[in-house]
Design an enzyme around this catalytic site. Sequence first.
Site, PDB file in Angstrom:
ATOM      1  N   LYS A  17       0.826  -1.210   0.000  1.00 16.93           N
ATOM      2  CA  LYS A  17       0.000   0.000   0.000  1.00 16.93           C
ATOM      3  C   LYS A  17       0.860   1.259   0.000  1.00 16.93           C
ATOM      4  O   LYS A  17       0.636   2.178  -0.796  1.00 16.93           O
ATOM      5  CB  LYS A  17      -0.915   0.003   1.222  1.00 16.93           C
ATOM      6  CG  LYS A  17      -1.605   1.350   1.488  1.00 16.93           C
ATOM      7  CD  LYS A  17      -2.261   1.373   2.847  1.00 16.93           C
ATOM      8  CE  LYS A  17      -2.911   2.712   3.149  1.00 16.93           C
ATOM      9  NZ  LYS A  17      -1.930   3.778   3.411  1.00 16.93           N
ATOM     10  N   ASN A  18       1.844   1.322   0.900  1.00 12.50           N
ATOM     11  CA  ASN A  18       2.618   2.547   1.043  1.00 12.50           C
ATOM     12  C   ASN A  18       3.468   2.854  -0.190  1.00 12.50           C
ATOM     13  O   ASN A  18       3.793   4.020  -0.444  1.00 12.50           O
ATOM     14  CB  ASN A  18       3.502   2.481   2.292  1.00 12.50           C
ATOM     15  CG  ASN A  18       2.681   2.567   3.573  1.00 12.50           C
ATOM     16  OD1 ASN A  18       1.599   3.142   3.585  1.00 12.50           O
ATOM     17  ND2 ASN A  18       3.196   1.980   4.646  1.00 12.50           N
ATOM     18  N   ARG A  88      -4.266  10.391   3.355  1.00  8.54           N
ATOM     19  CA  ARG A  88      -3.079  11.201   3.588  1.00  8.54           C
ATOM     20  C   ARG A  88      -2.207  11.306   2.333  1.00  8.54           C
ATOM     21  O   ARG A  88      -1.614  12.351   2.058  1.00  8.54           O
ATOM     22  CB  ARG A  88      -2.283  10.571   4.732  1.00  8.54           C
ATOM     23  CG  ARG A  88      -1.019  11.310   5.147  1.00  8.54           C
ATOM     24  CD  ARG A  88      -1.339  12.556   5.907  1.00  8.54           C
ATOM     25  NE  ARG A  88      -0.138  13.220   6.404  1.00  8.54           N
ATOM     26  CZ  ARG A  88      -0.131  14.423   6.934  1.00  8.54           C
ATOM     27  NH1 ARG A  88      -1.254  15.108   7.017  1.00  8.54           N
ATOM     28  NH2 ARG A  88       0.979  14.977   7.382  1.00  8.54           N
ATOM     29  N   CYS A 112      -5.874   8.664   8.304  1.00  7.48           N
ATOM     30  CA  CYS A 112      -6.081   8.251   9.685  1.00  7.48           C
ATOM     31  C   CYS A 112      -5.728   9.369  10.657  1.00  7.48           C
ATOM     32  O   CYS A 112      -4.772  10.112  10.447  1.00  7.48           O
ATOM     33  CB  CYS A 112      -5.220   7.015   9.992  1.00  7.48           C
ATOM     34  SG  CYS A 112      -5.743   5.543   9.111  1.00  7.48           S
ATOM     35  N   ARG A 117       0.268  15.847  12.088  1.00  7.20           N
ATOM     36  CA  ARG A 117       1.260  15.402  11.112  1.00  7.20           C
ATOM     37  C   ARG A 117       1.555  16.572  10.173  1.00  7.20           C
ATOM     38  O   ARG A 117       0.985  16.686   9.090  1.00  7.20           O
ATOM     39  CB  ARG A 117       0.745  14.177  10.345  1.00  7.20           C
ATOM     40  CG  ARG A 117       0.496  13.008  11.275  1.00  7.20           C
ATOM     41  CD  ARG A 117       0.315  11.725  10.534  1.00  7.20           C
ATOM     42  NE  ARG A 117      -1.009  11.585   9.975  1.00  7.20           N
ATOM     43  CZ  ARG A 117      -1.398  10.541   9.240  1.00  7.20           C
ATOM     44  NH1 ARG A 117      -0.542   9.578   8.976  1.00  7.20           N
ATOM     45  NH2 ARG A 117      -2.626  10.456   8.784  1.00  7.20           N
ATOM     46  N   PRO A 118       2.422  17.485  10.581  1.00  9.44           N
ATOM     47  CA  PRO A 118       2.668  18.687   9.792  1.00  9.44           C
ATOM     48  C   PRO A 118       3.385  18.376   8.485  1.00  9.44           C
ATOM     49  O   PRO A 118       4.034  17.334   8.347  1.00  9.44           O
ATOM     50  CB  PRO A 118       3.551  19.532  10.714  1.00  9.44           C
ATOM     51  CG  PRO A 118       4.245  18.531  11.586  1.00  9.44           C
ATOM     52  CD  PRO A 118       3.257  17.419  11.789  1.00  9.44           C
ATOM     53  N   ILE A 119       3.249  19.315   7.541  1.00 11.99           N
ATOM     54  CA  ILE A 119       3.948  19.153   6.257  1.00 11.99           C
ATOM     55  C   ILE A 119       5.043  20.207   6.123  1.00 11.99           C
ATOM     56  O   ILE A 119       5.421  20.590   5.016  1.00 11.99           O
ATOM     57  CB  ILE A 119       2.974  19.208   5.063  1.00 11.99           C
ATOM     58  CG1 ILE A 119       2.246  20.552   5.012  1.00 11.99           C
ATOM     59  CG2 ILE A 119       1.985  18.057   5.120  1.00 11.99           C
ATOM     60  CD1 ILE A 119       1.469  20.752   3.712  1.00 11.99           C
ATOM     61  N   ASP A 120       5.574  20.658   7.261  1.00 16.46           N
ATOM     62  CA  ASP A 120       6.593  21.696   7.214  1.00 16.46           C
ATOM     63  C   ASP A 120       7.853  21.237   6.487  1.00 16.46           C
ATOM     64  O   ASP A 120       8.498  22.034   5.783  1.00 16.46           O
ATOM     65  CB  ASP A 120       6.936  22.180   8.627  1.00 16.46           C
ATOM     66  CG  ASP A 120       7.431  21.065   9.531  1.00 16.46           C
ATOM     67  OD1 ASP A 120       6.782  19.997   9.567  1.00 16.46           O
ATOM     68  OD2 ASP A 120       8.458  21.247  10.209  1.00 16.46           O
ATOM     69  N   GLN A 121       8.227  19.962   6.637  1.00 12.45           N
ATOM     70  CA  GLN A 121       9.430  19.480   5.956  1.00 12.45           C
ATOM     71  C   GLN A 121       9.212  19.385   4.440  1.00 12.45           C
ATOM     72  O   GLN A 121      10.148  19.615   3.664  1.00 12.45           O
ATOM     73  CB  GLN A 121       9.846  18.124   6.520  1.00 12.45           C
ATOM     74  CG  GLN A 121      10.270  18.170   7.979  1.00 12.45           C
ATOM     75  CD  GLN A 121      11.424  19.113   8.230  1.00 12.45           C
ATOM     76  OE1 GLN A 121      12.522  18.946   7.682  1.00 12.45           O
ATOM     77  NE2 GLN A 121      11.191  20.127   9.051  1.00 12.45           N
ATOM     78  N   ASP A 301       3.558   1.483  11.960  1.00  8.63           N
ATOM     79  CA  ASP A 301       2.345   0.888  11.391  1.00  8.63           C
ATOM     80  C   ASP A 301       2.092  -0.527  11.909  1.00  8.63           C
ATOM     81  O   ASP A 301       1.029  -1.096  11.656  1.00  8.63           O
ATOM     82  CB  ASP A 301       2.415   0.863   9.861  1.00  8.63           C
ATOM     83  CG  ASP A 301       1.996   2.186   9.241  1.00  8.63           C
ATOM     84  OD1 ASP A 301       1.628   3.103   9.990  1.00  8.63           O
ATOM     85  OD2 ASP A 301       2.027   2.296   7.998  1.00  8.63           O
ATOM     86  N   ARG A 393      -9.057   0.203   3.626  1.00 16.12           N
ATOM     87  CA  ARG A 393      -8.128   1.153   3.020  1.00 16.12           C
ATOM     88  C   ARG A 393      -6.759   0.521   2.780  1.00 16.12           C
ATOM     89  O   ARG A 393      -6.010   0.990   1.900  1.00 16.12           O
ATOM     90  CB  ARG A 393      -7.959   2.388   3.912  1.00 16.12           C
ATOM     91  CG  ARG A 393      -9.148   3.353   3.922  1.00 16.12           C
ATOM     92  CD  ARG A 393      -8.798   4.630   4.656  1.00 16.12           C
ATOM     93  NE  ARG A 393      -7.515   5.122   4.192  1.00 16.12           N
ATOM     94  CZ  ARG A 393      -6.566   5.613   4.990  1.00 16.12           C
ATOM     95  NH1 ARG A 393      -6.754   5.678   6.290  1.00 16.12           N
ATOM     96  NH2 ARG A 393      -5.424   6.034   4.473  1.00 16.12           N
TER      97      ARG A 393
END
Length: 417
Positions: A17-18, A88, A112, A117-121, A301, A393
């Site tokens: 999946k990932n 996500r 989920c 879960r920031p997206i700053d990076q 996970d 999912r």
Amino acid sequence: IKGGTPLRGEVQVSGAKNAAVAIIPATILAGGPCLLENIPDISDVYTLYDMLSLMGATVRVVSRTSVFIDTSNITSHKVPEDLARQLRASYYFLGALLGRCNEANVPLPGGCDFGVRPIDQHIKGFEALGANVNIGHGSVSISTDGLLGSHIYFDVVSVGATINVMLAVVKAKGLTVLENVAKEPHIVDLANFLNSMGADVRGAGTEVIKIRGVSEMHGCTYSIIPDQIEAGTYMVAAAATGGDVVIDNVIPKHLESISNKLEDCGVTVIEGDESVRIISEGGRPRACRVKTSPHPGFPTDMQPQFATLLTICDGNSTVVEDVWDNRFKYIDQLRRMGANIMVNGDTALITGVETLTSAPVEADDLRAGAAMVIAGLIAKGETSIGNIKLIDRGYENIVEKLTAVGADISRVTFDED
């Protein structure tokens, strides 16, 4: 689920999946059609197909495990909001569209809910390449006159940021060096897929990835790796039920952190070339300590599934969640089934009990849902699990696969009343 039956037999693991949820958006970078094989038959994948179709791509499901995608004629750099909210991985369209179209507009992603879960990076990486980033009205908009290679050091190890910047930079001018990157198997799989399309990506799987931009990329045929987390889930299910199960279509090296912890619990793990066999027929497993960390450490996970096994281990176990800040929500569900668990911050203290007892429970998120399935397989009596769309999912045919190894499990549809 009617629990208490040891699992015995063989399980076939599906595609990862990932990896799939990164590789499907990456087809946007191709200059021609792609044929993807060993695709998992899960709802997240079909949501991504819908996104691409609405953006103008041609998506044709060839079989249950393969799909034809041609993004040559995409007409939009915007991702539909209602679909983006469902998973996500929709944010991978940021990097792919930026690399292809020099602009992207993607709603802030869903998926989920287990903490901030920031997206700053991600943003740090895009800006270092010369992109302008604006966040407002619930979406991220990015544009550039042309991306330029750069040296980027990620402040924290982030799978999402590593993938997104890889996607953005494969067609940038010059050399990009990414440091402190994620090393998960699906990072390596994405790099191999990009290289199959003509990219020049080196070092995936190490702490430094070097990417030299290319002007053109092309379509290809590519087979996705087996799913490490699905395999680990069935490994733990076999151990928890006192079973003997062979899990096929795996890469044993990807499973080493899970195998090592099972062996710490006294479970026998026998590796084959493309299989692992789990034997747990010698009474209750032993307690152990688990701490999640980025690959090659124990995967976050797999934390809920393994914690469920520890609820019936002999002794006191400790689980430390060192990746996400809110991944113990499912513990209340296990307590309803008789588990003895105390949570203190990022640590769960588990005192093993003889067995769990059946109860109606819910899937709080994808992997917590898998943990509830394992709990149901352990428990005496009949367990019902609600909100199973979250399980769908990430797990292909989970009911059928478990039935094939002796589980008494069925999917039931109720009227909303």
